[in-house]
Design an enzyme around this catalytic site. Structure first.
Site, mmCIF file in Angstrom:
data_model
loop_
_atom_site.group_PDB
_atom_site.id
_atom_site.type_symbol
_atom_site.label_atom_id
_atom_site.label_comp_id
_atom_site.label_asym_id
_atom_site.label_seq_id
_atom_site.Cartn_x
_atom_site.Cartn_y
_atom_site.Cartn_z
ATOM 1 N N SER A 224 0.848 -1.197 0.000
ATOM 2 C CA SER A 224 0.000 0.000 0.000
ATOM 3 C C SER A 224 0.882 1.245 0.000
ATOM 4 C CB SER A 224 -0.890 -0.018 1.237
ATOM 5 O OG SER A 224 -1.575 1.215 1.338
ATOM 6 N N MET B 157 -8.199 8.721 -0.861
ATOM 7 C CA MET B 157 -9.054 9.140 0.257
ATOM 8 C C MET B 157 -9.497 10.588 0.035
ATOM 9 S SD MET B 157 -6.953 7.591 3.497
ATOM 10 C CE MET B 157 -6.278 5.927 3.449
ATOM 11 N N MET C 113 -11.906 -5.092 4.629
ATOM 12 C CA MET C 113 -11.139 -4.173 5.467
ATOM 13 C C MET C 113 -10.917 -4.838 6.823
ATOM 14 S SD MET C 113 -10.365 -1.719 3.603
ATOM 15 C CE MET C 113 -9.489 -0.809 4.888
ATOM 16 N N MET D 183 -11.614 5.197 -1.361
ATOM 17 C CA MET D 183 -12.294 5.497 -0.098
ATOM 18 C C MET D 183 -12.870 6.902 -0.251
ATOM 19 S SD MET D 183 -9.512 3.800 2.444
ATOM 20 C CE MET D 183 -8.246 3.835 1.161
ATOM 21 N N HIS E 69 -7.931 1.626 -4.517
ATOM 22 C CA HIS E 69 -8.920 1.491 -3.443
ATOM 23 C C HIS E 69 -9.552 2.861 -3.238
ATOM 24 C CE1 HIS E 69 -9.591 0.492 1.108
ATOM 25 N NE2 HIS E 69 -10.721 0.645 0.450
HETATM 26 C C1 DX5 Z 1 -6.429 2.009 5.125
HETATM 27 C C2 DX5 Z 1 -5.932 1.565 3.748
HETATM 28 C C3 DX5 Z 1 -4.968 0.416 3.834
HETATM 29 C C4 DX5 Z 1 -3.739 0.761 4.646
HETATM 30 C C5 DX5 Z 1 -2.889 -0.464 4.836
HETATM 31 O O1 DX5 Z 1 -7.536 2.842 4.954
HETATM 32 O O2 DX5 Z 1 -7.006 1.142 2.953
HETATM 33 O O3 DX5 Z 1 -4.587 0.045 2.503
HETATM 34 O O4 DX5 Z 1 -2.998 1.744 3.974
HETATM 35 O O5 DX5 Z 1 -1.775 -0.068 5.600
HETATM 36 P P1 DX5 Z 1 -1.201 -1.078 6.718
HETATM 37 O O6 DX5 Z 1 -0.780 -2.314 5.970
HETATM 38 O O7 DX5 Z 1 -0.027 -0.318 7.308
HETATM 39 O O8 DX5 Z 1 -2.317 -1.322 7.684
HETATM 40 ZN ZN ZN Z 2 -6.521 0.199 1.036
#
Ligand code: DX5
Ligand code: ZN
Length: 212
Positions: free
Chosen positions: A6, A35, A135, A66, A64
């Site tokens: 990520s 995001m 999630m 969000m 992804h």
């Molecule tokens: C959180 C993101 C994840 C996050 C994962 O909202 O969707 O992709 O960045 O990061 P780690 O692996 O550090 O939890």
């Molecule tokens: Zn994510």
């Protein structure tokens, strides 16, 4: 498992190099967390950054979203070079039309459920899906601990899809020591932000996160 680092946990001053490092280590995908500060209480980047990263990388761009009402931006993220676009079931009032728009553009269509959203909420959309993103943390930030009850949702999603060819991806709190739990629950593709980018030895971290 396939591992998708990520990018949110990478060095934002060297993103091109970070993508090259992922490729050089033998990984084939990168997870890009978009995001909007509305669906989640944080902001990262949008289609403009993805479009420029696309020019310098052949990795699978696992996007992804969000963001609220993701349907507004599907065309933009398709044009930016996404290979997978995942929307949140909680953020759209017309999942079928959003998912079909993604697929019609030749991009894999994914849907994600937040920790409190049951996997059963995805039942009506299985025929429109190429990927389910479970999630395992509250969306919005990297570096959180995985919520144990959410790892069970991976197994529920696996059971729900039956023999359908749908990728089960999990996102949040993966570490070199809990990756096997994600695998045993049925995860096909594991997102790892902190565990990969903050690792002292990324090659070692990758081999543990694959949990083969
Ligand atoms: C959180 C993101 C994840 C996050 C994962 O909202 O969707 O992709 O960045 O990061 P780690 O692996 O550090 O939890
Ligand atoms: Zn994510």
């Amino acid at each position: 498992m396939r591992v998708a680092p990520s990018l949110i946990s990478a060095d934002f001053a060297r993103l091109g190099e970070e993508l090259e490092n992922i490729r050089a280590l033998g990984l084939d995908a990168v997870h890009l967390d978009v995001m909007d500060g509305a669906f989640v209480p944080n902001m990262t980047f949008g289609q403009v950054l993805i479009r420029s990263l696309r020019r310098s990388s052949a990795l699978c761009f696992d996007i992804h979203l969000m963001i609220e009402k993701p349907g507004r931006y599907i065309d933009d993220f398709v044009a930016a070079g996404s290979d997978i676009i995942t929307i949140h079931i909680e953020a759209t009032d017309d999942p079928v039309s959003d998912l079909r728009r993604i697929r019609e553009a030749g991009v894999l269509a994914g849907v994600s459920v937040k920790p409190k959203t049951p996997v059963s909420a995805l039942e009506p959309y299985l025929d429109d899906l190429d990927l389910i993103l479970i999630m395992t943390v509250e969306p919005g930030f990297g570096g959180q601990g995985a919520i144990p009850e959410c790892i069970k949702k991976i197994a529920e999603a696996k059971a729900l899809i039956g023999s359908r060819n749908i990728i089960i991806e999990a996102d949040g709190g993966a570490t070199v020591s809990n990756a096997a739990q994600f695998r045993d629950a049925g995860c096909d593709m594991l997102v790892a932000g902190t565990a990969f980018f903050k690792a002292a030895d990324r090659a070692e971290a990758y081999s543990a996160l694959k949990a083969e």
